[in-house]
Design a protein around this motif. Structure first.
Motif, PDB file in Angstrom:
ATOM      1  N   ILE A 238      69.291  48.069  35.109  1.00 24.04           N
ATOM      2  CA  ILE A 238      70.031  49.215  34.849  1.00 24.04           C
ATOM      3  C   ILE A 238      69.382  49.949  33.669  1.00 24.04           C
ATOM      4  CG2 ILE A 238      72.367  49.681  34.172  1.00 24.04           C
ATOM      5  CD1 ILE A 238      73.227  47.285  35.259  1.00 24.04           C
ATOM      6  N   GLY A 239      69.225  49.163  32.532  1.00 20.23           N
ATOM      7  CA  GLY A 239      68.723  50.095  31.202  1.00 20.23           C
ATOM      8  C   GLY A 239      68.739  49.425  30.315  1.00 20.23           C
ATOM      9  N   MET A 240      68.132  49.884  28.863  1.00 23.60           N
ATOM     10  CA  MET A 240      67.941  49.099  27.663  1.00 23.60           C
ATOM     11  C   MET A 240      68.035  50.127  26.450  1.00 23.60           C
ATOM     12  SD  MET A 240      63.943  48.548  28.137  1.00 23.60           S
ATOM     13  CE  MET A 240      62.871  50.178  28.048  1.00 23.60           C
ATOM     14  N   ASN A 241      68.170  49.223  25.325  1.00 19.72           N
ATOM     15  CA  ASN A 241      68.246  50.086  24.086  1.00 19.72           C
ATOM     16  C   ASN A 241      67.543  48.975  23.026  1.00 19.72           C
ATOM     17  OD1 ASN A 241      68.929  51.692  22.053  1.00 19.72           O
ATOM     18  ND2 ASN A 241      70.860  52.332  22.555  1.00 19.72           N
ATOM     19  N   SER A 242      67.210  49.662  21.997  1.00 21.12           N
ATOM     20  CA  SER A 242      66.722  48.712  21.006  1.00 21.12           C
ATOM     21  C   SER A 242      67.462  49.346  19.694  1.00 21.12           C
ATOM     22  CB  SER A 242      65.133  48.895  20.863  1.00 21.12           C
ATOM     23  OG  SER A 242      64.767  50.059  20.574  1.00 21.12           O
ATOM     24  N   TYR A 243      67.398  48.458  18.602  1.00 20.50           N
ATOM     25  CA  TYR A 243      67.810  48.746  17.240  1.00 20.50           C
ATOM     26  C   TYR A 243      67.228  49.913  16.772  1.00 20.50           C
ATOM     27  CZ  TYR A 243      68.926  48.430  12.354  1.00 20.50           C
ATOM     28  OH  TYR A 243      69.188  48.403  11.092  1.00 20.50           O
ATOM     29  N   ARG A 244      67.898  51.122  16.217  1.00 22.90           N
ATOM     30  CA  ARG A 244      67.399  52.228  15.787  1.00 22.90           C
ATOM     31  C   ARG A 244      66.734  52.797  16.927  1.00 22.90           C
ATOM     32  NH1 ARG A 244      65.154  50.592   9.761  1.00 22.90           N
ATOM     33  NH2 ARG A 244      66.990  50.294   8.998  1.00 22.90           N
ATOM     34  N   GLY A 245      66.717  52.657  18.075  1.00 19.47           N
ATOM     35  CA  GLY A 245      66.112  53.427  19.214  1.00 19.47           C
ATOM     36  C   GLY A 245      66.969  54.081  20.125  1.00 19.47           C
ATOM     37  N   SER A 246      66.581  54.635  21.445  1.00 19.06           N
ATOM     38  CA  SER A 246      67.478  55.322  22.202  1.00 19.06           C
ATOM     39  C   SER A 246      67.608  54.336  23.745  1.00 19.06           C
ATOM     40  CB  SER A 246      66.391  56.640  22.626  1.00 19.06           C
ATOM     41  OG  SER A 246      66.261  57.070  21.627  1.00 19.06           O
ATOM     42  N   THR A 247      68.590  55.022  24.525  1.00 20.90           N
ATOM     43  CA  THR A 247      68.828  54.308  25.593  1.00 20.90           C
ATOM     44  C   THR A 247      67.827  54.806  26.788  1.00 20.90           C
ATOM     45  OG1 THR A 247      71.194  54.106  25.156  1.00 20.90           O
ATOM     46  CG2 THR A 247      70.404  53.994  27.509  1.00 20.90           C
ATOM     47  N   TYR A 248      67.265  53.855  27.542  1.00 18.84           N
ATOM     48  CA  TYR A 248      66.438  54.177  28.629  1.00 18.84           C
ATOM     49  C   TYR A 248      67.054  53.672  29.766  1.00 18.84           C
ATOM     50  CZ  TYR A 248      62.920  55.233  24.808  1.00 18.84           C
ATOM     51  OH  TYR A 248      62.114  55.424  23.936  1.00 18.84           O
ATOM     52  N   ALA A 249      67.203  54.257  30.819  1.00 15.27           N
ATOM     53  CA  ALA A 249      68.000  53.934  32.069  1.00 15.27           C
ATOM     54  C   ALA A 249      67.341  54.366  33.315  1.00 15.27           C
ATOM     55  CB  ALA A 249      69.392  54.530  32.010  1.00 15.27           C
ATOM     56  N   SER A 250      67.613  53.415  34.266  1.00 14.34           N
ATOM     57  CA  SER A 250      66.978  53.685  35.915  1.00 14.34           C
ATOM     58  C   SER A 250      67.396  55.233  36.034  1.00 14.34           C
ATOM     59  CB  SER A 250      67.748  52.787  36.704  1.00 14.34           C
ATOM     60  OG  SER A 250      67.539  53.223  38.010  1.00 14.34           O
ATOM     61  N   PRO A 251      66.373  55.822  36.713  1.00 12.63           N
ATOM     62  CA  PRO A 251      66.530  57.211  37.028  1.00 12.63           C
ATOM     63  C   PRO A 251      67.846  57.393  38.143  1.00 12.63           C
ATOM     64  CG  PRO A 251      64.386  56.871  37.239  1.00 12.63           C
ATOM     65  CD  PRO A 251      64.974  55.390  37.000  1.00 12.63           C
TER      66      PRO A 251
ATOM     67  N   ALA B 272      70.201  40.826  29.063  1.00 13.56           N
ATOM     68  CA  ALA B 272      69.034  39.951  28.615  1.00 13.56           C
ATOM     69  C   ALA B 272      68.181  40.622  27.464  1.00 13.56           C
ATOM     70  CB  ALA B 272      67.928  39.915  29.932  1.00 13.56           C
ATOM     71  N   ARG B 273      67.264  39.502  26.785  1.00 15.97           N
ATOM     72  CA  ARG B 273      66.548  40.071  25.761  1.00 15.97           C
ATOM     73  C   ARG B 273      65.116  40.330  26.396  1.00 15.97           C
ATOM     74  NH1 ARG B 273      65.555  36.683  20.158  1.00 15.97           N
ATOM     75  NH2 ARG B 273      64.070  35.674  21.531  1.00 15.97           N
ATOM     76  N   MET B 274      64.659  41.553  26.067  1.00 14.55           N
ATOM     77  CA  MET B 274      63.110  41.710  26.648  1.00 14.55           C
ATOM     78  C   MET B 274      62.147  42.153  25.627  1.00 14.55           C
ATOM     79  SD  MET B 274      62.128  44.568  29.198  1.00 14.55           S
ATOM     80  CE  MET B 274      61.742  46.004  27.932  1.00 14.55           C
TER      81      MET B 274
ATOM     82  N   PRO C 262      58.667  43.889  24.223  1.00 14.81           N
ATOM     83  CA  PRO C 262      58.056  45.291  24.776  1.00 14.81           C
ATOM     84  C   PRO C 262      57.271  45.257  25.961  1.00 14.81           C
ATOM     85  CG  PRO C 262      58.214  45.221  22.537  1.00 14.81           C
ATOM     86  CD  PRO C 262      58.652  43.512  22.971  1.00 14.81           C
ATOM     87  N   THR C 263      56.525  43.921  26.172  1.00 18.15           N
ATOM     88  CA  THR C 263      55.781  43.652  27.131  1.00 18.15           C
ATOM     89  C   THR C 263      56.383  43.453  28.694  1.00 18.15           C
ATOM     90  OG1 THR C 263      55.834  41.379  26.505  1.00 18.15           O
ATOM     91  CG2 THR C 263      53.893  42.655  25.811  1.00 18.15           C
ATOM     92  N   TRP C 264      57.814  43.739  28.537  1.00 14.21           N
ATOM     93  CA  TRP C 264      58.592  43.493  29.950  1.00 14.21           C
ATOM     94  C   TRP C 264      58.929  42.010  30.144  1.00 14.21           C
ATOM     95  CZ3 TRP C 264      61.551  47.604  32.043  1.00 14.21           C
ATOM     96  CH2 TRP C 264      61.168  48.674  31.482  1.00 14.21           C
ATOM     97  N   TYR C 265      58.634  41.322  29.156  1.00 20.15           N
ATOM     98  CA  TYR C 265      58.866  39.785  29.359  1.00 20.15           C
ATOM     99  C   TYR C 265      60.337  39.452  29.037  1.00 20.15           C
ATOM    100  CZ  TYR C 265      59.006  34.687  28.578  1.00 20.15           C
ATOM    101  OH  TYR C 265      59.230  33.478  28.676  1.00 20.15           O
ATOM    102  N   TYR C 266      61.111  38.974  29.533  1.00 20.44           N
ATOM    103  CA  TYR C 266      62.481  38.635  29.419  1.00 20.44           C
ATOM    104  C   TYR C 266      62.722  37.233  29.125  1.00 20.44           C
ATOM    105  CZ  TYR C 266      63.585  43.008  31.738  1.00 20.44           C
ATOM    106  OH  TYR C 266      63.825  44.190  32.243  1.00 20.44           O
ATOM    107  N   ASP C 267      63.054  36.880  27.888  1.00 20.14           N
ATOM    108  CA  ASP C 267      63.192  35.519  27.308  1.00 20.14           C
ATOM    109  C   ASP C 267      64.392  34.800  27.492  1.00 20.14           C
ATOM    110  OD1 ASP C 267      63.161  35.528  23.624  1.00 20.14           O
ATOM    111  OD2 ASP C 267      63.841  36.775  25.140  1.00 20.14           O
ATOM    112  N   SER C 268      65.375  35.698  27.255  1.00 15.87           N
ATOM    113  CA  SER C 268      66.668  35.222  27.125  1.00 15.87           C
ATOM    114  C   SER C 268      67.708  35.818  28.096  1.00 15.87           C
ATOM    115  CB  SER C 268      67.313  35.186  25.664  1.00 15.87           C
ATOM    116  OG  SER C 268      66.568  34.410  24.964  1.00 15.87           O
ATOM    117  N   TRP C 269      68.763  35.210  28.971  1.00 12.10           N
ATOM    118  CA  TRP C 269      69.415  35.916  29.627  1.00 12.10           C
ATOM    119  C   TRP C 269      70.946  35.475  29.467  1.00 12.10           C
ATOM    120  CZ3 TRP C 269      68.151  38.805  34.332  1.00 12.10           C
ATOM    121  CH2 TRP C 269      66.724  38.988  34.382  1.00 12.10           C
ATOM    122  N   GLY C 270      71.913  36.191  29.575  1.00 12.57           N
ATOM    123  CA  GLY C 270      73.262  35.613  29.586  1.00 12.57           C
ATOM    124  C   GLY C 270      73.332  35.125  31.090  1.00 12.57           C
ATOM    125  N   GLN C 271      74.848  34.299  31.454  1.00 15.72           N
ATOM    126  CA  GLN C 271      74.946  33.683  32.539  1.00 15.72           C
ATOM    127  C   GLN C 271      75.330  34.574  33.748  1.00 15.72           C
ATOM    128  OE1 GLN C 271      78.138  30.934  31.401  1.00 15.72           O
ATOM    129  NE2 GLN C 271      79.765  32.479  31.589  1.00 15.72           N
ATOM    130  N   GLY C 272      75.842  35.818  33.389  1.00 15.92           N
ATOM    131  CA  GLY C 272      76.021  36.894  34.458  1.00 15.92           C
ATOM    132  C   GLY C 272      77.534  36.975  34.582  1.00 15.92           C
TER     133      GLY C 272
END
Length: 119
Positions: free
Chosen positions: A50-63, A98-100, A102-112
């Motif tokens: 869906i998308g992501m954001n980072s601390y002091r960053g901007s939102t990036y979302a699926s087109p 999820a936490r990602m 910058p290499t697009w590796y996800y190391d932590s997920w919620g249960q959904g």
């Protein structure tokens, strides 16, 4: 070890705004080392980013979702929030945070959390 937990309504009416919160524990959200991400899985389909954001960053979302997606970070509560506007039944899915790296590796997920959009 960081843990993520989604929360929010399980049922939303069509045309309304879906709002989900991810609470982060075991680590601070106020870091530029990670991207805080939302992903969903519609019934019978694969994962959809869906998308992501980072601390002091901007939102990036699926087109395909960009015009309806906002992601906010609240450092005081160590949470990040997804808002998806003008929902339709096609937005029915299990939503994950999820936490990602910058290499697009996800190391932590919620249960959904299951969200159903009623027409």
């Amino acid at each position: 070890q960081v843990q993520l937990q989604e929360s929010g309504p399980g049922l939303v009416k069509a045309s309304q705004t879906l709002s989900l919160t991810c609470t982060v524990s075991g680590g601070s959200i106020a870091t530029t080392n990670f991207y805080w991400t939302w992903i969903r899985q519609p019934p019978g389909k694969g994962l959809e980013w869906i998308g992501m954001n980072s601390y002091r960053g901007s939102t990036y979302a699926s087109p395909s979702l960009k015009s309806r997606t906002s992601i906010f970070i609240d450092t005081s509560k160590n949470q990040f929030t997804l808002q998806l506007s003008s929902v339709t039944p096609e937005d029915t899915a299990v939503y994950y945070c999820a936490r990602m790296f910058p290499t697009w590796y996800y190391d932590s997920w919620g249960q959904g959390t299951q969200v159903t959009v009623s027409s």
